[in-house]
Design a protein around this motif. Structure first.
Motif, PDB file in Angstrom:
ATOM      1  N   UNK A 139     -37.733  94.061  21.203  1.00 57.49           N
ATOM      2  CA  UNK A 139     -37.417  94.657  22.509  1.00 57.49           C
ATOM      3  C   UNK A 139     -36.549  95.905  22.372  1.00 57.49           C
ATOM      4  N   UNK A 140     -36.527  96.481  21.189  1.00 61.12           N
ATOM      5  CA  UNK A 140     -35.925  97.804  21.019  1.00 61.12           C
ATOM      6  C   UNK A 140     -34.517  97.843  20.494  1.00 61.12           C
ATOM      7  N   UNK A 141     -33.905  96.686  20.196  1.00 59.49           N
ATOM      8  CA  UNK A 141     -32.552  96.697  19.678  1.00 59.49           C
ATOM      9  C   UNK A 141     -32.549  97.239  18.251  1.00 59.49           C
ATOM     10  N   UNK A 142     -31.649  98.177  17.984  1.00 60.64           N
ATOM     11  CA  UNK A 142     -31.628  98.816  16.676  1.00 60.64           C
ATOM     12  C   UNK A 142     -30.244  99.367  16.381  1.00 60.64           C
ATOM     13  N   UNK A 143     -29.952  99.565  15.121  1.00 60.51           N
ATOM     14  CA  UNK A 143     -28.723 100.242  14.718  1.00 60.51           C
ATOM     15  C   UNK A 143     -28.931 101.752  14.791  1.00 60.51           C
ATOM     16  N   UNK A 144     -27.901 102.452  15.260  1.00 61.22           N
ATOM     17  CA  UNK A 144     -27.949 103.906  15.323  1.00 61.22           C
ATOM     18  C   UNK A 144     -26.675 104.470  14.701  1.00 61.22           C
ATOM     19  N   UNK A 145     -26.716 105.733  14.377  1.00 62.36           N
ATOM     20  CA  UNK A 145     -25.559 106.375  13.757  1.00 62.36           C
ATOM     21  C   UNK A 145     -24.477 106.657  14.786  1.00 62.36           C
ATOM     22  N   UNK A 146     -23.295 106.956  14.274  1.00 61.26           N
ATOM     23  CA  UNK A 146     -22.185 107.316  15.160  1.00 61.26           C
ATOM     24  C   UNK A 146     -22.526 108.559  15.969  1.00 61.26           C
ATOM     25  N   UNK A 147     -23.156 109.528  15.338  1.00 57.70           N
ATOM     26  CA  UNK A 147     -23.507 110.756  16.051  1.00 57.70           C
ATOM     27  C   UNK A 147     -24.498 110.480  17.172  1.00 57.70           C
ATOM     28  N   UNK A 148     -25.478 109.608  16.912  1.00 60.56           N
ATOM     29  CA  UNK A 148     -26.458 109.284  17.941  1.00 60.56           C
ATOM     30  C   UNK A 148     -25.798 108.516  19.090  1.00 60.56           C
ATOM     31  N   UNK A 149     -24.879 107.615  18.765  1.00 59.53           N
ATOM     32  CA  UNK A 149     -24.177 106.880  19.823  1.00 59.53           C
ATOM     33  C   UNK A 149     -23.401 107.830  20.716  1.00 59.53           C
TER      34      UNK A 149
END
Length: 402
Positions: A139-149
């Motif tokens: 359902x789309x849960x994923x880790x993202x980078x600090x910059x993307x957050x």
């Protein structure tokens, strides 16, 4: 899960609705399903019954909902729910919230959420959760980078941010508007006889004695929230339910139309929600938090940030569990909440315009709801804890489909 079909009630048999109902003495009135309680749990069961084509009456003793259903964030928070069936229930509830929004124009923003990690142990829990929870990944849960957050959330505190977990499934509603909107929709769309200001004094199925006269119903659903004493007190004595008291705050509307974007939370939240309980990395996080933030852990503080349609920010909360609570709010708790918020978020105008307490029934043994049948034709539904907005619509379909 099979979802009930929607059969339009027969207008020749549907009960009179809303404020035009003529009240007073007279013959025993009848419905297919009677619901006791006008909070979100009761409204959800009235909706599920009405979608089956039942003639439904709903009784609420207050003249409008004033309890836990309007004293919360308005977060439909699927990502935090227990993995498996409860997570799927949350996703079904999300679908219904969005359906209601499309039909009524009620504000419901699918903003998603960001779990922010400023410490390595927080990042470890998030990474383990994503790696071990395929349903969330689907359902789309994923880790993202600090910059993307930081790009996704203008309030995100970028200093020291190591990464974040993005989940697109979370929806934000304004509970002070959404709960009345659902009640109005039940009356207008399905002919539900919504009777605010009416107390159910006693039940001997199929009869209900109310301050608005006698009723009969083939099925009675009791969603009485914090009232454990009026109806079936023996069920509540045996259930293990206690009351959870929380403290929350709200700012004024943010300047120049500023929008939060995704709802935000930090490391303390990973110790609150059942979704993360099986993560092995959680033990190290818990140990550090107990050493560094004993006051927060003692008072059950974890911090979430959401925004209303008119730009106000809702901040909280704390959790205290007991049979009875004093009515007073602790400013020390409020300041601890705000201090934790500043660790992961920066907002344009943090001035607080409202403070309040709330109280909801909670099961402390891992169960996600109390469903009991104290006599034939009667079902008690309670104990959804702080996840009423998230789980009630899906739960109601399961209960009425039994």
């Amino acid at each position: 899960m099979t979802h009930p079909t929607h059969r339009t009630p027969d207008p020749t048999t549907a009960p009179t609705i809303g404020p035009t109902t003529v009240r007073g003495a007279g013959p025993v009135r009848a419905a297919d399903t009677a619901v006791v309680g006008g909070g979100i749990v009761g409204l959800a069961h009235a909706l599920a019954a009405a979608r089956r084509g039942d003639r439904v009456v709903l009784f609420e003793r207050d003249t409008y909902a004033v309890g836990a259903s309007i004293r919360n964030f308005g977060m439909i928070w699927a990502v935090g729910q227990q993995r498996g069936a409860v997570y799927q229930r949350a996703l079904r509830s999300r679908e219904i919230w969005l359906e209601l929004s499309a039909k009524t124009g009620m504000w419901a923003e699918p903003a998603g959420s960001l779990h922010l990690a400023h410490r390595p142990d927080e990042l470890a829990v998030l990474e383990e959760f994503v790696a071990t929870t395929p349903a969330a990944r689907e359902h789309g849960t994923t880790m993202i980078t600090a910059a993307e957050a930081a790009r996704r959330g203008p309030a995100v505190r970028a200093e020291g941010l190591l990464g974040a977990m993005w989940s697109p499934t979370e929806v934000n509603v304004d509970p002070r508007r959404a709960v009345p909107a659902v009640a109005a929709h039940l009356a207008e769309e399905y002919g539900v006889d919504v009777r605010f200001g009416t107390t159910v004094r006693g039940i001997a199925a199929p009869r209900l004695s109310t301050t608005d006269g006698e009723w009969r119903a083939d099925r009675i659903v009791v969603c009485s929230g914090n009232d454990f004493a009026t109806l079936y007190p023996e069920v509540f004595r045996e259930s293990g339910l206690v009351r959870c008291k929380l403290q929350m705050l709200r700012t004024g509307a943010q300047p120049d139309g500023w929008r939060l974007g995704p709802m935000l939370c930090g490391g303390l939240t990973l110790l609150h929600y059942a979704a993360f309980e099986d993560c092995t990395a959680r033990a190290a996080l818990d140990a550090r938090m107990r050493a560094e933030l004993p006051f927060h852990r003692e008072h059950g503080i974890h911090v979430l940030l959401s925004q209303t349609a008119d730009g106000r920010l809702t901040i909280g909360d704390s959790h205290a569990y007991a049979a009875t609570h004093d009515p007073f709010a602790s400013e020390e708790v409020n300041q601890a909440i705000l201090g934790s918020l500043r660790e992961f978020a920066r907002i344009p105008d943090p001035r607080i315009t409202e403070r309040w307490t709330g109280c909801y029934p909670s099961l402390r043994d891992g169960r996600t709801e109390l469903v009991a049948d104290p006599e034939p034709g009667v079902t008690v539904v309670n104990g959804v804890g702080g996840a009423g907005m998230t789980l009630s619509f899906g739960l109601a379909e399961e209960v009425l489909g039994r």
